[in-house]
Design a protein around this motif. Structure first.
Motif, short mmCIF file in Angstrom:
data_model
loop_
_atom_site.label_atom_id
_atom_site.label_comp_id
_atom_site.label_asym_id
_atom_site.label_seq_id
_atom_site.Cartn_x
_atom_site.Cartn_y
_atom_site.Cartn_z
N GLU A 1 1.70 2.21 -3.66
CA GLU A 1 0.21 2.49 -4.44
C GLU A 1 0.28 1.81 -5.90
O GLU A 1 0.59 2.18 -6.86
N MET B 1 -2.17 -9.27 -0.47
CA MET B 1 -2.64 -8.38 0.19
C MET B 1 -3.34 -9.03 1.34
O MET B 1 -3.69 -8.31 2.00
N LYS C 1 0.90 -1.29 -0.01
CA LYS C 1 0.23 -0.04 0.04
C LYS C 1 0.69 1.44 -0.10
O LYS C 1 0.51 2.29 -0.48
#
Length: 335
Positions: free
Chosen positions: A179, A220, A176
């Protein structure tokens, strides 16, 4: 990948007390050197009789300071609700019985030969389909998210297993920070390529450097972590220092070690074992007792330290958390 190896003789296992006495000796030596340098600097100041600006830290002082900060960081690692309460495999077994073909193909070779690896200085390059590509120092990366202790089951594709108290950061939190773009679908990882540090890379045991990959949604998932330590200590060289991947619902070979590059991609990346033997090692490599390896059964496993074999669980016992990632997929075809 070779056949199931024998449990190493006790003579090959580095006793934990000896390991820590060595670390304590090194730390004390660094502190003594730093103290000596500080006293010497003060005497020079007095002899020259003039005030100076703040001196730059000496290499010895900087190393001692870094060691103290690292110890504080590891001591700050919190527990995790994702940990199992199963009996942990002893430190000596975890650090002396594993696969790391860059240092040899026998289970004891990594512990015997990985002293040539230099885990500092170390940087990790994060690139590809990301909005903020960068090359980051490992000590800075370790502070991108709080360290956690994750006690995970580890199931090797060779049908043996362990329970390891890893120290790591959620991989999703790291991704994260850079990005991912809307085109990112996969995450590829690359191990260091340096035969001077990894001597077996001079042999054609596997195509080098070792590469692995996950789908982005797998990467993720909260269970996927980047590991920097085990048993509350920095990750030993033979276990993939200074940073490696751990994905507990997949076979252990997905846990790529000594990572230097993370690349987000649109297309599915190639992976080392899938390239070397595509009929035996799939891209997904999810632990699945219903799909045998072509040369042996995956229905049971030998937990290191136990005499009796035990049944292997789907997704290594993490089905409740991760089975939804593969809803509708043919897991025999996508092994």
């Amino acid at each position: 990948m070779g056949k199931l190896g024998k449990t190493p003789p006790s003579s090959e296992i580095t006793p934990e007390p000896l390991y820590w006495r060595r670390r304590e000796f090194i730390k004390n030596a660094l502190l003594f050197t730093a103290t000596s340098a500080g006293v010497g600097g003060g005497l020079l100041w007095l002899m020259e009789g003039r005030r100076r600006g703040r001196p730059a830290a000496s290499p010895a002082r900087a190393s001692a300071g870094a060691a103290i900060k690292e110890k504080q960081l590891f001591e700050s690692a919190g527990p995790s609700p994702y940990s199992t309460s199963e009996t942990q495999t002893p430190y000596g077994d975890v650090t002396s019985y594993n696969n790391f073909y860059e240092f040899g193909t026998d289970k004891g070779d990594p512990a015997a030969n990985a002293h040539t690896l230099k885990p500092r200085p170390w940087t990790v390059e994060i690139e590809g389909e990301v909005g903020k590509p960068q090359r980051i120092d490992i000590d800075q990366l370790m502070r991108w998210a709080p360290l956690e202790e994750r006690i995970y089951r580890m199931r090797c594709v060779e049908a043996w297993s362990m329970v390891v108290p890893w120290l790591g950061l959620p991989l999703g939190a790291i991704l994260k920070r850079v990005e991912p773009t809307s085109r990112a679908r996969y995450v590829a990882f690359t191990t260091l390529l340096d035969p001077s540090q990894m001597p077996e890379q001079r042999r054609d045991v596997l195509p080098w450097p070792y590469v692995e990959a996950l789908r982005l949604d797998e990467a993720m998932h909260p269970l996927a972590i980047l590991v920097v330590g085990l048993y509350g200590k920095p990750l030993p060289n033979q276990n993939g220092a200074p940073i490696r991947l751990v994905v507990p619902w997949k076979y252990g070979f997905k846990g790529i070690k000594s990572i230097v590059k993370i690349r987000l991609t649109e297309e599915q990346p190639r992976t080392t074992w899938n390239v070397a033997a595509p009929d035996e090692y799939g891209f997904y490599a999810n632990v699945n007792p219903a799909v045998d390896h072509p040369r042996w059964s995956q229905a049971t496993e030998r937990r290191i330290g136990e005499l009796q074999r035990r049944p292997t669980l789907p997704f290594n016992g993490y089905a409740e958390q991760v089975a939804g990632l593969y809803s509708g997929m043919d897991l025999r075809r996508n092994f």
